[in-house]
Design an enzyme around this catalytic site. Structure first.
Site, PDB file in Angstrom:
ATOM      1  N   HIS A 133      -5.234   6.000   0.261  1.00  0.00           N
ATOM      2  CA  HIS A 133      -6.000   5.153   1.686  1.00  0.00           C
ATOM      3  C   HIS A 133      -4.961   4.974   2.862  1.00  0.00           C
ATOM      4  O   HIS A 133      -4.014   4.388   2.492  1.00  0.00           O
ATOM      5  CB  HIS A 133      -6.878   4.078   1.227  1.00  0.00           C
ATOM      6  CG  HIS A 133      -7.661   4.481   0.330  1.00  0.00           C
ATOM      7  ND1 HIS A 133      -7.746   4.174  -1.201  1.00  0.00           N
ATOM      8  CD2 HIS A 133      -9.050   4.925   0.209  1.00  0.00           C
ATOM      9  CE1 HIS A 133      -8.671   4.243  -1.724  1.00  0.00           C
ATOM     10  NE2 HIS A 133      -9.678   5.007  -1.195  1.00  0.00           N
ATOM     11  N   SER A 139     -14.073   7.966   0.685  1.00  0.00           N
ATOM     12  CA  SER A 139     -13.525   6.301   1.160  1.00  0.00           C
ATOM     13  C   SER A 139     -12.809   6.567   2.520  1.00  0.00           C
ATOM     14  O   SER A 139     -13.107   5.595   3.004  1.00  0.00           O
ATOM     15  CB  SER A 139     -12.764   6.135  -0.006  1.00  0.00           C
ATOM     16  OG  SER A 139     -11.634   6.823  -0.510  1.00  0.00           O
ATOM     17  N   ASP A 186      -1.682   2.440  -2.581  1.00  0.00           N
ATOM     18  CA  ASP A 186      -2.033   3.375  -3.634  1.00  0.00           C
ATOM     19  C   ASP A 186      -1.652   4.680  -2.908  1.00  0.00           C
ATOM     20  O   ASP A 186      -2.017   5.573  -3.837  1.00  0.00           O
ATOM     21  CB  ASP A 186      -3.552   3.203  -3.767  1.00  0.00           C
ATOM     22  CG  ASP A 186      -4.351   3.427  -2.457  1.00  0.00           C
ATOM     23  OD1 ASP A 186      -3.786   3.670  -1.346  1.00  0.00           O
ATOM     24  OD2 ASP A 186      -5.555   3.045  -2.457  1.00  0.00           O
TER      25      ASP A 186
END
Length: 281
Positions: free
Chosen positions: A252, A34, A249
């Site tokens: 990221h 990601s 989070d």
């Protein structure tokens, strides 16, 4: 004899005319999960186009008027249609700011959020995908169900236009504490070199750290394993994520953190190419 010579010259000219490779068009392959895909939303400052900075579109994006297998000015998203800002964005910008005007940069980004490095295993990716969640299978399906093969397909197309100068990796969160990760990465790297007829000494692998412990990274322990990659791949370099801001989070990078990390990739690649530049903050 004259007929044979004529046919030989015609064949040579035909092959030459169909292969207009520009030695000043530097191509970089980007893959991972990601963070390489592009997680944070890009902002107006990130969308300024430069004719010297290109992306080879990996998937069709009709809403963005992009067609796969086609070169476009490299503005985010550089991965799929709805991804965000990637380190590849500021890697390219940093490179161009310091390279001669005749040089262009081309990016190929094939990444899948949440995936383990196994998704890029040339021979066993399907075993991994068979047990993957449906949302991941859907992402992989945009690469014809085989992200590795799609990366190679795009790279071969790019080789007709320019020269592959390096490979950028950002992956590891989903392989946290996997002590075999470096060997698995080596397998992917070696397959890429073989399938694209590249020489290891000419194509470095730059691997970025995951969100650092200084920002409470939930996978920060993986950085100890990533640090060992140069012990396994002679031409591998680790890009520090220290000081690169993360989101709530702690997995990221924020847009700011992503820009900083991308610049570090760029500065390292410039140094490898022989350009003396200051390390970014």
């Amino acid at each position: 004899m004259k007929i044979k010579l004529f046919l030989l010259l015609s064949l040579v000219l035909l092959n030459y005319s169909g292969y207009s490779q520009d030695k000043n068009f530097y191509i970089f392959l980007c893959f991972g999960q990601s963070n390489m895909e592009g997680n944070p939303r890009f902002e107006q400052q990130d969308t300024i186009a430069d004719e010297r900075f290109k992306v080879l579109q990996a998937v069709d994006c009709p809403e963005r008027q992009r067609v796969k297998n086609t070169w476009y000015n490299a503005v985010p998203p550089l991965c799929r249609c709805n991804t965000g800002l990637s380190p590849a964005d500021y890697f390219g910008k940093t490179m161009l700011a310091r390279l001669p005007a005749k040089v262009k940069i081309g990016i190929i980004n094939v990444s899948v959020a949440g995936s383990k490095i196994e998704i890029f295993d040339k021979d066993h990716h399907q075993i991994y995908l068979d047990t993957a969640p449906e949302w991941m299978k859907k992402m992989a399906a945009e690469y014809n169900g085989n992200p590795y093969a799609r990366l190679v397909e795009l790279a071969k197309l790019a080789q007709k236009a320019g020269v592959i100068k390096g490979i950028l990796l950002h992956q590891g969160e989903s392989n946290t504490n996997d002590t075999l990760w470096t060997q698995k990465v080596k397998g992917v790297y070696t397959n890429l070199l073989n399938d694209l007829k590249l020489k290891a000494k000419s194509v470095p692998l730059l691997a970025g750290e995951v969100v650092n412990a200084d920002h409470g990274g939930v996978c920060a322990s993986m950085n100890k394993i990533i640090a060992k990659l140069p012990e396994v791949i002679a031409n591998a370099y680790v890009i520090s994520s220290a000081g690169c801001a993360s989101g709530k989070d702690r997995l990221h990078f924020t847009a700011e953190g992503c820009r900083k990390l991308g610049k570090r990739y760029g500065v390292k690649m410039l140094a490898i190419l022989g350009h003396k530049v200051d390390e970014p903050e």
